[in-house]
Write an enzyme that holds these catalytic residues in place. Sequence first.
Site, PDB file in Angstrom:
ATOM      1  N   LYS A 177      97.104  72.282  32.046  1.00 29.76           N
ATOM      2  CA  LYS A 177      98.502  72.641  32.343  1.00 29.76           C
ATOM      3  C   LYS A 177      99.377  72.414  31.102  1.00 29.76           C
ATOM      4  O   LYS A 177     100.178  73.272  30.730  1.00 29.76           O
ATOM      5  CB  LYS A 177      99.034  71.791  33.509  1.00 29.76           C
ATOM      6  CG  LYS A 177      98.442  72.208  34.846  1.00 29.76           C
ATOM      7  CD  LYS A 177      98.794  71.220  35.954  1.00 29.76           C
ATOM      8  CE  LYS A 177      97.995  71.538  37.213  1.00 29.76           C
ATOM      9  NZ  LYS A 177      98.167  70.531  38.274  1.00 29.76           N
ATOM     10  N   GLN A 195     100.135  64.909  39.598  1.00 25.88           N
ATOM     11  CA  GLN A 195      98.736  65.309  39.789  1.00 25.88           C
ATOM     12  C   GLN A 195      98.124  64.514  40.950  1.00 25.88           C
ATOM     13  O   GLN A 195      98.207  63.293  40.984  1.00 25.88           O
ATOM     14  CB  GLN A 195      97.946  65.066  38.490  1.00 25.88           C
ATOM     15  CG  GLN A 195      96.523  65.596  38.521  1.00 25.88           C
ATOM     16  CD  GLN A 195      96.444  67.110  38.701  1.00 25.88           C
ATOM     17  OE1 GLN A 195      97.153  67.859  38.038  1.00 25.88           O
ATOM     18  NE2 GLN A 195      95.592  67.568  39.604  1.00 25.88           N
ATOM     19  N   ASP A 209     105.530  73.511  41.971  1.00 26.29           N
ATOM     20  CA  ASP A 209     104.298  73.727  42.743  1.00 26.29           C
ATOM     21  C   ASP A 209     104.608  74.433  44.069  1.00 26.29           C
ATOM     22  O   ASP A 209     103.731  75.011  44.692  1.00 26.29           O
ATOM     23  CB  ASP A 209     103.646  72.372  43.080  1.00 26.29           C
ATOM     24  CG  ASP A 209     102.475  72.048  42.155  1.00 26.29           C
ATOM     25  OD1 ASP A 209     101.907  72.994  41.580  1.00 26.29           O
ATOM     26  OD2 ASP A 209     102.137  70.857  42.029  1.00 26.29           O
TER      27      ASP A 209
END
Length: 302
Positions: free
Chosen positions: A54, A98, A121
């Site tokens: 990422k 995460q 997200d």
Amino acid sequence: MTAKLIKGTEIREQILEEITAEVAEIKAKYGKVPGLVTILVGSNPASISYVTLKIQTAHRVGFKEVQDNQPPDISEAALLALIDKYNKDDSINGILVQLPLPKHIDEKKVLNAIDPDKDVDGFHPVNVGRLMIGGSEVKYPPCTPAGIQELIVRAGVETKGAEVVVVGRSNIVGKPIANMMVQKGPGANATVTIVHTGTRDLASHCKRADILIVAAGVPDLVKPEWIKPGACVIDVGVNRVGEKISEKTGKKVAILKGDVDFDRAKEIAGYITPVPGGVGPMTITMLMKNTLKSLKFGLGIA
Ligand code: NAP
């Protein structure tokens, strides 16, 4: 018939180039770039590799990227305080935590502490609600479903009026993609059915699908005889079915298989995504798109 391959790896490159160009334009005009922070608690090897990818992608497209590593024994209160700090930081447009988090931390509490306007997200209940309402309410569609829709649209598959069947009803893939495809608007406006383990006759539903989206996590679940000739088949499944030695690196790598019997299905479908190299590369790509969007919302140009 041999299906047209929908290559996520190629579409990813196109989208990342588009994002890079837009970031450069915004930087020149407003002096700002999107900022993305990734919070990693502990040192789970799989989490490290996801976060690294990422961060590398964010760097590639010209974002400000921050990797914030925290020890595995960080308290829940300290993690919540960290999120609060990034919620208030104007140079940060997207916050990622995460998963999984250590057992002493309530994941839900942590994810819900992220400002919904920085939840790139798209999993915060506020963003789930926005997605459900649809249209201009939607800020950050969750990344894997957004990637699926992008693949369908960029492949030139007609969605308006199409019969879409989604196999799987998870909160991260099945439910949101079904919700996105049913909305009245471009790249959607379809008639959607969701099937799952409670469905009586899975095959008969799949056979009706003009667009079949499979996210079950069961290798070769979808048989070629379940596919309508010419249909668009999107295989989201990523199943580790063994190991092999990579020809490139000489190291052991996982053998991955999708949820669709690809070799036989490609002779019937009109379009199909491979595994790997189909949906997989799209998730991080759409994360970048959402982070750029977040900056644009802030600048009033989204
Ligand atoms: P999940 O949370 O395990 O959900 C699977 C869904 O499939 C459930 O709704 C389940 O039904 C349904 N299902 C399982 N077996 C079935 C069967 N035999 N018949 C009918 N329905 C069945 O999985 P997920 O997180 O959505 O992920 C699905 C797959 O996509 C996994 O292989 C995952 O690795 C992959 N994935 C890939 C990406 C990516 O490429 N970027 C991202 C996310 C997920 P019930 O609800 O009835 O149990």
